[in-house]
Design a protein around this motif. Structure first.
Motif, mmCIF file in Angstrom:
data_model
loop_
_atom_site.group_PDB
_atom_site.id
_atom_site.type_symbol
_atom_site.label_atom_id
_atom_site.label_comp_id
_atom_site.label_asym_id
_atom_site.label_seq_id
_atom_site.Cartn_x
_atom_site.Cartn_y
_atom_site.Cartn_z
ATOM 1 N N UNK A 102 0.829 -1.211 0.000
ATOM 2 C CA UNK A 102 0.000 0.000 0.000
ATOM 3 C C UNK A 102 0.862 1.259 0.000
ATOM 4 N N UNK A 103 1.850 1.309 0.892
ATOM 5 C CA UNK A 103 2.701 2.505 0.971
ATOM 6 C C UNK A 103 3.506 2.693 -0.309
ATOM 7 N N UNK A 104 4.031 1.600 -0.846
ATOM 8 C CA UNK A 104 4.824 1.689 -2.068
ATOM 9 C C UNK A 104 3.973 2.162 -3.246
ATOM 10 N N UNK A 105 2.740 1.712 -3.304
ATOM 11 C CA UNK A 105 1.839 2.089 -4.399
ATOM 12 C C UNK A 105 1.493 3.574 -4.352
ATOM 13 N N UNK A 106 1.235 4.067 -3.163
ATOM 14 C CA UNK A 106 0.893 5.487 -3.019
ATOM 15 C C UNK A 106 2.082 6.368 -3.436
ATOM 16 N N UNK A 107 3.285 5.982 -3.013
ATOM 17 C CA UNK A 107 4.476 6.752 -3.376
ATOM 18 C C UNK A 107 4.721 6.707 -4.880
ATOM 19 N N UNK A 108 4.478 5.539 -5.499
ATOM 20 C CA UNK A 108 4.659 5.423 -6.955
ATOM 21 C C UNK A 108 3.736 6.393 -7.692
ATOM 22 N N UNK A 109 2.497 6.478 -7.263
ATOM 23 C CA UNK A 109 1.537 7.361 -7.907
ATOM 24 C C UNK A 109 1.928 8.833 -7.733
ATOM 25 N N UNK A 126 11.744 10.281 -2.586
ATOM 26 C CA UNK A 126 10.596 9.402 -2.793
ATOM 27 C C UNK A 126 11.027 7.958 -2.991
ATOM 28 N N UNK A 127 12.102 7.753 -3.767
ATOM 29 C CA UNK A 127 12.594 6.387 -3.977
ATOM 30 C C UNK A 127 13.148 5.806 -2.678
ATOM 31 N N UNK A 128 13.771 6.645 -1.852
ATOM 32 C CA UNK A 128 14.248 6.194 -0.549
ATOM 33 C C UNK A 128 13.078 5.709 0.310
ATOM 34 N N UNK A 129 12.014 6.504 0.348
ATOM 35 C CA UNK A 129 10.838 6.128 1.140
ATOM 36 C C UNK A 129 10.171 4.872 0.595
ATOM 37 N N UNK A 130 10.150 4.755 -0.721
ATOM 38 C CA UNK A 130 9.567 3.562 -1.331
ATOM 39 C C UNK A 130 10.395 2.326 -0.959
ATOM 40 N N UNK A 131 11.716 2.460 -1.003
ATOM 41 C CA UNK A 131 12.573 1.370 -0.593
ATOM 42 C C UNK A 131 12.404 1.037 0.878
ATOM 43 N N UNK A 132 12.255 2.063 1.697
ATOM 44 C CA UNK A 132 12.034 1.865 3.132
ATOM 45 C C UNK A 132 10.782 1.025 3.371
ATOM 46 N N UNK A 133 9.718 1.333 2.625
ATOM 47 C CA UNK A 133 8.478 0.574 2.778
ATOM 48 C C UNK A 133 8.594 -0.847 2.258
ATOM 49 N N UNK A 134 9.351 -1.031 1.177
ATOM 50 C CA UNK A 134 9.462 -2.361 0.571
ATOM 51 C C UNK A 134 10.434 -3.279 1.300
ATOM 52 N N UNK A 135 11.176 -2.724 2.253
ATOM 53 C CA UNK A 135 12.181 -3.519 2.942
ATOM 54 C C UNK A 135 11.641 -4.720 3.688
ATOM 55 N N UNK A 136 10.386 -4.674 4.083
ATOM 56 C CA UNK A 136 9.806 -5.789 4.845
ATOM 57 C C UNK A 136 9.191 -6.855 3.954
ATOM 58 N N UNK A 137 9.233 -6.672 2.633
ATOM 59 C CA UNK A 137 8.557 -7.597 1.727
ATOM 60 C C UNK A 137 9.082 -9.025 1.833
ATOM 61 N N UNK A 138 10.368 -9.221 1.575
ATOM 62 C CA UNK A 138 10.934 -10.567 1.532
ATOM 63 C C UNK A 138 10.937 -11.229 2.910
ATOM 64 N N UNK A 139 11.332 -10.540 3.995
ATOM 65 C CA UNK A 139 11.231 -11.167 5.317
ATOM 66 C C UNK A 139 9.804 -11.602 5.656
ATOM 67 N N UNK A 140 8.815 -10.770 5.313
ATOM 68 C CA UNK A 140 7.427 -11.135 5.588
ATOM 69 C C UNK A 140 7.009 -12.354 4.775
ATOM 70 N N UNK A 141 7.407 -12.395 3.501
ATOM 71 C CA UNK A 141 7.054 -13.539 2.658
ATOM 72 C C UNK A 141 7.741 -14.812 3.133
ATOM 73 N N UNK A 142 8.990 -14.699 3.592
ATOM 74 C CA UNK A 142 9.693 -15.873 4.116
ATOM 75 C C UNK A 142 9.004 -16.397 5.372
#
Length: 482
Positions: A102-109, A126-142
């Motif tokens: 959700x956060x990454x999508x809002x920043x992309x728009x 903006x890219x820094x913030x997007x990366x900050x939000x996406x940082x939990x993706x892989x750990x959460x999926x694992x």
């Protein structure tokens, strides 16, 4: 295992809820990666609008500025890697993924507006913030995968799931040239993935679950199958669950350090190509932005296809027990990391007149690396299912330092983007790192569950799965309910 055999003989759904979760995670990762790589082609159009739609603004940034913009995402990305594993265990993988997408999508728009207001500096923020939000993706999926994937299906489900990264890359790189040249111009490469991300978040809110015990729609048969498999692994390890993350033991485990190094080596090569292929295609091979985007996506399309083709064969190979899991991980990792060593070196000697050969070598280099899905990429769960999210966060954090450094190294070395000699140095660095990383994995890597492992899997509102009669009863109750 008698219990698992009893469950398998019962009528399990052909396409169960674990598969539903896998499909959702696949597309979630696809959306995440589409927002991660969109700038690789987009920045080419932003810096040269004549190659796309000239009705949109053009930014005269230097190559070093371009490298800073690309690296800014990863500066934010590494900040949340390590704590993300703990957050996923505490709040659940579902909540973490909902937040990150959700956060990454809002920043992309908001990105096109931000670039217009603050030029490359605000784009970096903006890219820094997007990366900050996406940082939990892989750990959460694992963390989710460790709860949903039976031990026997771990490699195959992990491969299907993580192939979403390549699928999102293929779609984004393949379509970005057409989007940049369309009436919507280069802003569309931010708007469209952002809208898709918000749509995925709504579906995930409805159907996603952190574990089988949190899923109301799962059948008793499938839940029994998953949890009995994980409980059997827990019993075979005979470990108590630690209350805290054993940081010292993790960082003094040779198998983990080998995994970390291997992850870093893979990431250096992968992100060097992912962020620089469009520039290499344009500057050295002389491809226009439309053909550039399509050819840039070809290696990742091949990567997805090869990963899917290999899944059933690898699963059969692992179930045959011809070799141990540790040996299996090392075999596949060697294929996925040492064949690219050869192709990287070969790429260094390809001239601008041999553009077709360059495309073939790039395709082989990227696609063959999909075999590492059966090697290091599932090894975190081997070492500790309970702490898999934390382990992924640790190795991903270190690896994504490589994602920051690699584009900066390219910007420092490649002062003349049209020089094959300067690109040769970049390819040689990637080849050398891959070789050393896999060598260490061969020497010290392991798929053995470590003695500091803990397992927090709890069966809620179910009888203990230590008697096959319990499972048979569950099957009968479900059959009668249907």
């Amino acid at each position: 295992m008698v219990l698992n055999q009893t469950i398998k003989e019962a009528k399990l759904p052909l396409f169960g809820r674990r598969h539903v979760q896998c499909v959702l995670l696949f597309f979630g990762l696809s959306v995440i990666y589409s927002m991660r790589v969109n700038l690789s082609v987009g920045i080419v159009a932003m810096m040269d609008n004549k190659a796309a739609n000239p009705d949109f603004p053009e930014y005269k940034w230097s190559e070093k500025t371009k490298s800073r913009v690309i690296s800014s995402f990863f500066c934010g990305y590494i900040c949340t890697q390590i704590p993300a594993g703990g957050w996923a265990r505490r709040f659940g993988g579902k909540v973490m993924l909902l937040f990150t997408v959700t956060s990454s999508s809002i920043i992309a728009i908001l990105t096109p507006l931000g670039v217009g207001m603050g030029d490359w500096i605000l784009l970096c923020i903006l890219r820094f913030l997007q990366g900050f939000g996406q940082g939990s993706t892989i750990p959460a999926m694992a963390t989710i995968l460790a709860k949903w994937a039976p031990v026997e299906e771990r490699s195959s489900l992990a491969t299907y799931l993580f192939s979403g990264a390549q699928f999102g890359t293929v779609i984004m790189l393949g379509a970005s040239g057409a989007m940049c040249s369309s009436p919507l111009g280069w802003p569309s490469i931010f708007y469209i993935p952002g809208a898709l991300g918000l749509s995925w978040a709504l579906i995930w809110l409805w159907l996603g679950a952190s574990s089988p015990s949190d899923c109301k729609a799962i059948s008793q048969a499938e839940r029994a199958y998953i949890e009995s498999s994980l409980n059997a692994q827990k019993k075979s390890a005979d470990h108590e669950m630690p209350s805290k993350v054993p940081w010292l033991k993790i960082f003094t485990t040779p198998a983990f350090l080998a995994l970390l190094t291997t992850h870093c080596g893979y990431t250096w090569g992968f992100w060097t190509l992912l962020t620089q292929i469009p520039s290499y295609m344009k500057s050295v091979l002389g491809k226009d932005i439309k053909s550039n985007a399509l050819l840039s996506s070809l290696p990742y399309l091949s990567m997805v296809i090869l990963g899917f083709i290999c899944c059933p064969f690898v699963r059969a190979f692992e179930e045959s027990k011809i070799v141990s899991t540790t040996v299996s991980r090392k075999i596949f990792n060697t294929i996925g990391q040492w064949i690219p060593v050869i192709t990287f070196i070969w790429l260094g000697y390809v001239t601008s007149e041999e553009s077709d050969l360059a495309v073939v070598l790039l395709t082989v280099t990227v696609s063959i690396s999909s075999i590492t899905h059966f090697g290091w990429q599932v090894n975190h769960i081997d070492l500790s299912p309970h702490f898999s999210g934390t382990l992924v966060g640790l190795t991903n954090s270190a690896a994504n330092v490589m994602s920051i450094i690699a584009p900066l190294v390219v910007g420092y070395i490649v002062t003349d983007p049209a020089s094959p000699d300067q690109w040769r140095i970049i390819f040689f660095i990637a080849a050398g790192y891959n070789f050393i990383a896999n060598l260490l994995f061969l020497l010290f890597g392991s798929a053995k569950m470590q003695d500091w492992h803990g397992e927090e899997l709890k069966v809620k509102e179910m009888k203990p799965l230590n008697d096959s009669a319990v499972v048979v009863q569950l099957m009968q109750e479900e059959k009668e309910a249907i």
